[in-house]
Design an enzyme around this catalytic site. Structure first.
Site, PDB file in Angstrom:
ATOM      1  N   ASP A  33     104.843  49.335 -18.570  1.00 36.83           N
ATOM      2  CA  ASP A  33     104.671  50.257 -19.705  1.00 36.83           C
ATOM      3  C   ASP A  33     106.014  50.941 -19.939  1.00 36.83           C
ATOM      4  O   ASP A  33     106.719  51.271 -18.981  1.00 36.83           O
ATOM      5  CB  ASP A  33     103.583  51.298 -19.374  1.00 36.83           C
ATOM      6  CG  ASP A  33     102.986  51.944 -20.619  1.00 36.83           C
ATOM      7  OD1 ASP A  33     101.768  51.828 -20.820  1.00 36.83           O
ATOM      8  OD2 ASP A  33     103.747  52.564 -21.404  1.00 36.83           O
ATOM      9  N   LYS A  86      99.618  52.007 -32.291  1.00 37.25           N
ATOM     10  CA  LYS A  86      98.252  51.892 -32.813  1.00 37.25           C
ATOM     11  C   LYS A  86      97.875  52.866 -33.932  1.00 37.25           C
ATOM     12  O   LYS A  86      96.710  52.948 -34.292  1.00 37.25           O
ATOM     13  CB  LYS A  86      97.274  52.050 -31.662  1.00 37.25           C
ATOM     14  CG  LYS A  86      97.356  53.411 -30.970  1.00 37.25           C
ATOM     15  CD  LYS A  86      96.179  53.672 -30.063  1.00 37.25           C
ATOM     16  CE  LYS A  86      96.274  55.050 -29.464  1.00 37.25           C
ATOM     17  NZ  LYS A  86      95.136  55.429 -28.662  1.00 37.25           N
ATOM     18  N   SER A 126      91.467  44.246 -32.757  1.00 38.32           N
ATOM     19  CA  SER A 126      90.763  45.395 -33.327  1.00 38.32           C
ATOM     20  C   SER A 126      89.812  44.937 -34.420  1.00 38.32           C
ATOM     21  O   SER A 126      90.084  43.957 -35.129  1.00 38.32           O
ATOM     22  CB  SER A 126      91.805  46.342 -33.920  1.00 38.32           C
ATOM     23  OG  SER A 126      91.190  47.269 -34.771  1.00 38.32           O
ATOM     24  N   TYR A 149      99.599  48.153 -39.386  1.00 37.03           N
ATOM     25  CA  TYR A 149      99.015  48.059 -38.038  1.00 37.03           C
ATOM     26  C   TYR A 149      98.015  46.896 -37.984  1.00 37.03           C
ATOM     27  O   TYR A 149      98.075  46.042 -37.093  1.00 37.03           O
ATOM     28  CB  TYR A 149      98.308  49.371 -37.662  1.00 37.03           C
ATOM     29  CG  TYR A 149      97.427  49.226 -36.447  1.00 37.03           C
ATOM     30  CD1 TYR A 149      97.969  49.060 -35.176  1.00 37.03           C
ATOM     31  CD2 TYR A 149      96.022  49.211 -36.569  1.00 37.03           C
ATOM     32  CE1 TYR A 149      97.152  48.900 -34.062  1.00 37.03           C
ATOM     33  CE2 TYR A 149      95.206  49.054 -35.459  1.00 37.03           C
ATOM     34  CZ  TYR A 149      95.776  48.893 -34.204  1.00 37.03           C
ATOM     35  OH  TYR A 149      94.963  48.718 -33.106  1.00 37.03           O
ATOM     36  N   LYS A 153      97.911  43.082 -35.824  1.00 39.34           N
ATOM     37  CA  LYS A 153      96.823  42.525 -35.004  1.00 39.34           C
ATOM     38  C   LYS A 153      96.443  41.133 -35.534  1.00 39.34           C
ATOM     39  O   LYS A 153      96.217  40.202 -34.762  1.00 39.34           O
ATOM     40  CB  LYS A 153      95.598  43.442 -35.029  1.00 39.34           C
ATOM     41  CG  LYS A 153      95.814  44.748 -34.306  1.00 39.34           C
ATOM     42  CD  LYS A 153      95.998  44.546 -32.803  1.00 39.34           C
ATOM     43  CE  LYS A 153      96.392  45.806 -32.076  1.00 39.34           C
ATOM     44  NZ  LYS A 153      96.824  45.603 -30.704  1.00 39.34           N
TER      45      LYS A 153
HETATM   46  P1  NAD Z   1      97.711  53.787 -25.907  1.00 38.88           P
HETATM   47  O1  NAD Z   1      98.812  54.166 -26.829  1.00 38.88           O
HETATM   48  O2  NAD Z   1      97.050  54.854 -25.119  1.00 38.88           O
HETATM   49  O3  NAD Z   1      98.220  52.655 -24.890  1.00 38.88           O
HETATM   50  C1  NAD Z   1      99.210  51.722 -25.236  1.00 38.88           C
HETATM   51  C2  NAD Z   1     100.270  51.754 -24.133  1.00 38.88           C
HETATM   52  O4  NAD Z   1     101.291  50.791 -24.455  1.00 38.88           O
HETATM   53  C3  NAD Z   1     100.957  53.109 -24.008  1.00 38.88           C
HETATM   54  O5  NAD Z   1     100.925  53.517 -22.643  1.00 38.88           O
HETATM   55  C4  NAD Z   1     102.396  52.855 -24.468  1.00 38.88           C
HETATM   56  O6  NAD Z   1     103.333  53.661 -23.762  1.00 38.88           O
HETATM   57  C5  NAD Z   1     102.546  51.375 -24.172  1.00 38.88           C
HETATM   58  N1  NAD Z   1     103.524  50.648 -25.007  1.00 38.88           N
HETATM   59  C6  NAD Z   1     103.629  50.654 -26.366  1.00 38.88           C
HETATM   60  N2  NAD Z   1     104.635  49.839 -26.745  1.00 38.88           N
HETATM   61  C7  NAD Z   1     105.163  49.297 -25.608  1.00 38.88           C
HETATM   62  C8  NAD Z   1     106.218  48.384 -25.342  1.00 38.88           C
HETATM   63  N3  NAD Z   1     106.963  47.861 -26.327  1.00 38.88           N
HETATM   64  N4  NAD Z   1     106.486  48.034 -24.059  1.00 38.88           N
HETATM   65  C9  NAD Z   1     105.756  48.579 -23.046  1.00 38.88           C
HETATM   66  N5  NAD Z   1     104.760  49.456 -23.230  1.00 38.88           N
HETATM   67  C10 NAD Z   1     104.457  49.806 -24.505  1.00 38.88           C
HETATM   68  O7  NAD Z   1      96.631  52.982 -26.785  1.00 38.88           O
HETATM   69  P2  NAD Z   1      95.165  52.475 -26.402  1.00 38.88           P
HETATM   70  O8  NAD Z   1      94.194  53.241 -27.220  1.00 38.88           O
HETATM   71  O9  NAD Z   1      95.009  52.390 -24.946  1.00 38.88           O
HETATM   72  O10 NAD Z   1      95.231  51.021 -27.037  1.00 38.88           O
HETATM   73  C11 NAD Z   1      95.564  49.874 -26.271  1.00 38.88           C
HETATM   74  C12 NAD Z   1      95.551  48.659 -27.179  1.00 38.88           C
HETATM   75  O11 NAD Z   1      94.273  48.559 -27.798  1.00 38.88           O
HETATM   76  C13 NAD Z   1      96.580  48.725 -28.322  1.00 38.88           C
HETATM   77  O12 NAD Z   1      97.122  47.440 -28.497  1.00 38.88           O
HETATM   78  C14 NAD Z   1      95.741  49.120 -29.517  1.00 38.88           C
HETATM   79  O13 NAD Z   1      96.280  48.644 -30.721  1.00 38.88           O
HETATM   80  C15 NAD Z   1      94.416  48.432 -29.211  1.00 38.88           C
HETATM   81  N6  NAD Z   1      93.278  49.073 -29.889  1.00 38.88           N
HETATM   82  C16 NAD Z   1      93.040  50.400 -29.694  1.00 38.88           C
HETATM   83  C17 NAD Z   1      91.976  51.020 -30.381  1.00 38.88           C
HETATM   84  C18 NAD Z   1      91.704  52.490 -30.215  1.00 38.88           C
HETATM   85  O14 NAD Z   1      90.999  53.054 -31.060  1.00 38.88           O
HETATM   86  N7  NAD Z   1      92.184  53.151 -29.157  1.00 38.88           N
HETATM   87  C19 NAD Z   1      91.161  50.267 -31.236  1.00 38.88           C
HETATM   88  C20 NAD Z   1      91.415  48.907 -31.393  1.00 38.88           C
HETATM   89  C21 NAD Z   1      92.483  48.326 -30.703  1.00 38.88           C
HETATM   90  N1  UFG Z   2      87.178  61.150 -39.565  1.00 39.31           N
HETATM   91  C1  UFG Z   2      87.031  62.422 -40.081  1.00 39.31           C
HETATM   92  N2  UFG Z   2      87.949  63.367 -39.754  1.00 39.31           N
HETATM   93  C2  UFG Z   2      89.013  63.109 -38.922  1.00 39.31           C
HETATM   94  C3  UFG Z   2      89.148  61.808 -38.389  1.00 39.31           C
HETATM   95  C4  UFG Z   2      88.218  60.841 -38.741  1.00 39.31           C
HETATM   96  O1  UFG Z   2      86.083  62.690 -40.839  1.00 39.31           O
HETATM   97  O2  UFG Z   2      89.824  64.021 -38.667  1.00 39.31           O
HETATM   98  C5  UFG Z   2      86.158  60.111 -39.888  1.00 39.31           C
HETATM   99  C6  UFG Z   2      86.715  58.906 -40.599  1.00 39.31           C
HETATM  100  O3  UFG Z   2      86.713  59.107 -41.987  1.00 39.31           O
HETATM  101  C7  UFG Z   2      85.742  57.806 -40.131  1.00 39.31           C
HETATM  102  C8  UFG Z   2      85.362  58.238 -38.723  1.00 39.31           C
HETATM  103  O4  UFG Z   2      85.656  59.629 -38.644  1.00 39.31           O
HETATM  104  O5  UFG Z   2      84.587  57.828 -40.916  1.00 39.31           O
HETATM  105  C9  UFG Z   2      86.153  57.512 -37.625  1.00 39.31           C
HETATM  106  O6  UFG Z   2      87.542  57.637 -37.895  1.00 39.31           O
HETATM  107  P1  UFG Z   2      88.660  57.241 -36.804  1.00 39.31           P
HETATM  108  O7  UFG Z   2      89.987  57.561 -37.408  1.00 39.31           O
HETATM  109  O8  UFG Z   2      88.332  57.837 -35.498  1.00 39.31           O
HETATM  110  O9  UFG Z   2      88.454  55.665 -36.631  1.00 39.31           O
HETATM  111  P2  UFG Z   2      88.558  54.485 -37.708  1.00 39.31           P
HETATM  112  O10 UFG Z   2      87.236  53.787 -37.684  1.00 39.31           O
HETATM  113  O11 UFG Z   2      89.064  54.945 -38.996  1.00 39.31           O
HETATM  114  O12 UFG Z   2      89.709  53.588 -37.060  1.00 39.31           O
HETATM  115  C10 UFG Z   2      89.587  53.043 -35.755  1.00 39.31           C
HETATM  116  C11 UFG Z   2      90.965  52.898 -35.109  1.00 39.31           C
HETATM  117  C12 UFG Z   2      91.789  51.894 -35.823  1.00 39.31           C
HETATM  118  C13 UFG Z   2      91.052  50.601 -35.928  1.00 39.31           C
HETATM  119  C14 UFG Z   2      89.679  50.792 -36.532  1.00 39.31           C
HETATM  120  C15 UFG Z   2      88.915  49.505 -36.421  1.00 39.31           C
HETATM  121  O13 UFG Z   2      91.643  54.137 -35.133  1.00 39.31           O
HETATM  122  O14 UFG Z   2      92.959  51.653 -35.075  1.00 39.31           O
HETATM  123  O15 UFG Z   2      88.960  51.807 -35.815  1.00 39.31           O
HETATM  124  O16 UFG Z   2      87.634  49.591 -36.870  1.00 39.31           O
HETATM  125  F1  UFG Z   2      91.760  49.762 -36.713  1.00 39.31           F
END
Ligand code: NAD
Ligand code: UFG
Length: 336
Positions: A33, A86, A126, A149, A153
């Site tokens: 990381d 992300k 995602s 973003y 993906k």
């Molecule tokens: P996060 O930011 O907490 O974790 C990602 C980690 O990757 C971080 O620790 C960051 O320091 C590290 N990182 C980023 N770029 C890097 C690089 N170039 N080299 C080495 N390390 C690097 O995010 P998360 O929520 O744990 O998400 C993990 C994965 O899941 C991501 O790929 C994200 O796109 C995907 N994802 C997350 C969500 C969500 O809502 N959390 C939803 C769908 C997909």
């Molecule tokens: N929302 C609010 N207020 C806020 C934040 C969110 O009302 O301050 C609402 C949004 O309009 C939505 C719901 O809460 O209806 C969830 O919103 P999030 O931003 O938590 O999540 P999203 O579903 O918009 O997006 C998430 C991830 C994206 C991913 C997507 C895939 O953040 O990275 O799910 O479905 F692409």
């Protein structure tokens, strides 16, 4: 044998490391990381939870020499690839940084893996790749993206499908996450966003703990039961267990397979706010504001493929998701 976890100090990566550590003593875990969105404090917390050490390498997945050195020094068997940026909004402001980090970083990782004949991969995709398809979303639907973003993906998924087609030795699970929330039941690790959170749950929990004054609810005029947006929230520990199952079943996957990780249920913004209020006992002031650009009314998974292929399904309900979020947030009001 070692398992390489890219992005392993992040939110989902750290919870997955806990589930992997519980599984076996025979497999070493190597985390790489660059700490761009996480802290080394996570490593101490992981030891507190599991009693086991992991090997940590601070490096960037875009750095060929550093990645090559990891594969030279450890006998890596498979990779779980979480590392990436992300934030949807930020990706429109800094598209090059997202394409470079997410897409070029993944290509670099795959190149090093191929050179070392490591061809087992679990990738964090995602539900955003479903574009505006109607829910329940299933893996055979057409994919599209509406922001940089999401494009990263989708591009990575295409690269993985092409790679698997070119060489039958690759086994790849592309896990399409819905909305991960919650935290480990110890309250020692959880989601720790930098700055003002973009996502609903960290926003609500920071309002509950007094760091933020008021939630903005983005729209109450959607075609849903209470007019607010509906999403498929999944406990991060269930999600982590899904990675373990995917890894264990990679042998059954020939080529590259997209698999949803969701619960199959939808919950509205107001249901989240009311449940959070009830569990935390805190007031959660909110105001209704206009819709956020790009948001859909309803997004939830058809979660049947994960059950068929991986024998995995989510088991933690909304109450547990929110109770665990609150434990993490109230024990760590400022995060790590
Ligand atoms: P996060 O930011 O907490 O974790 C990602 C980690 O990757 C971080 O620790 C960051 O320091 C590290 N990182 C980023 N770029 C890097 C690089 N170039 N080299 C080495 N390390 C690097 O995010 P998360 O929520 O744990 O998400 C993990 C994965 O899941 C991501 O790929 C994200 O796109 C995907 N994802 C997350 C969500 C969500 O809502 N959390 C939803 C769908 C997909
Ligand atoms: N929302 C609010 N207020 C806020 C934040 C969110 O009302 O301050 C609402 C949004 O309009 C939505 C719901 O809460 O209806 C969830 O919103 P999030 O931003 O938590 O999540 P999203 O579903 O918009 O997006 C998430 C991830 C994206 C991913 C997507 C895939 O953040 O990275 O799910 O479905 F692409």
């Amino acid at each position: 044998m070692s398992l390489l976890i890219t992005g392993g100090t992040g939110y989902i990566g750290s919870h997955t490391v806990v589930e992997l550590q519980a599984l076996t003593d025979e497999q070493d875990i190597v985390i790489v990381d660059n700490l761009s969105n996480s802290s080394t404090k996570v490593l101490d917390r992981l030891i507190q939870i599991t009693g086991k050490k992991v090997t940590f390498v601070k490096a960037d997945i875009c750095d060929y020499e550093a990645m090559n050195a990891i594969f030279e020094q450890h006998k890596i068997d498979a990779v779980i690839h979480f590392a990436g940026y992300k934030a949807v909004g930020e990706s429109s402001e800094k598209p090059l940084s997202y394409y470079y980090n997410n897409v070029s970083g993944t290509v670099m990782l795959l190149k090093v893996m191929a050179e070392h004949k490591v061809k087992k991969l679990v990738f964090s995709s995602s539900a955003t790749v479903y574009g505006d398809n109607e829910s329940p979303l299933n893996e055979s639907m057409a994919t599209s993206a509406t922001n940089p973003y999401g494009q990263t993906k989708l591009m990575i998924e295409h690269i993985l499908f092409d790679l698997a087609k070119s060489d039958s030795n690759w086994s790849i699970a592309c896990l399409r996450y819905f909305n991960p929330i919650g935290a480990h039941s110890s309250g020692l690790i959880g989601e720790n966003p930098n700055g003002v959170p973009n996502n609903l749950l960290p926003y609500v929990s920071q309002v509950a703990v007094g760091r933020l004054a008021q939630l903005q609810v983005f729209g109450d005029d959607y075609d849903t039961a209470d007019g607010t947006g509906v999403r498929d929230y999944i406990h991060v520990v269930d999600l982590a267990k899904g990675h373990v199952k995917a890894l264990q079943n990679l042998g059954k996957i020939s080529g590259c397979k997209a698999i949803n990780l969701g619960t199959g249920n939808g919950t509205s913004v107001l249901e989240i706010v009311n449940t959070f209020k009830e569990i935390s006992g805190q007031n959660i002031p909110y105001k209704i504001v206009p819709r956020r650009a790009g948001d859909l009314a309803t997004v939830f998974a058809d979660a049947s493929l994960a059950y068929e292929l991986l024998n995995w399904q989510a088991t933690r309900d909304l109450h547990t998701m929110i109770a665990d979020t609150w434990r993490w947030q109230s024990q760590n009001p400022q995060g790590f």
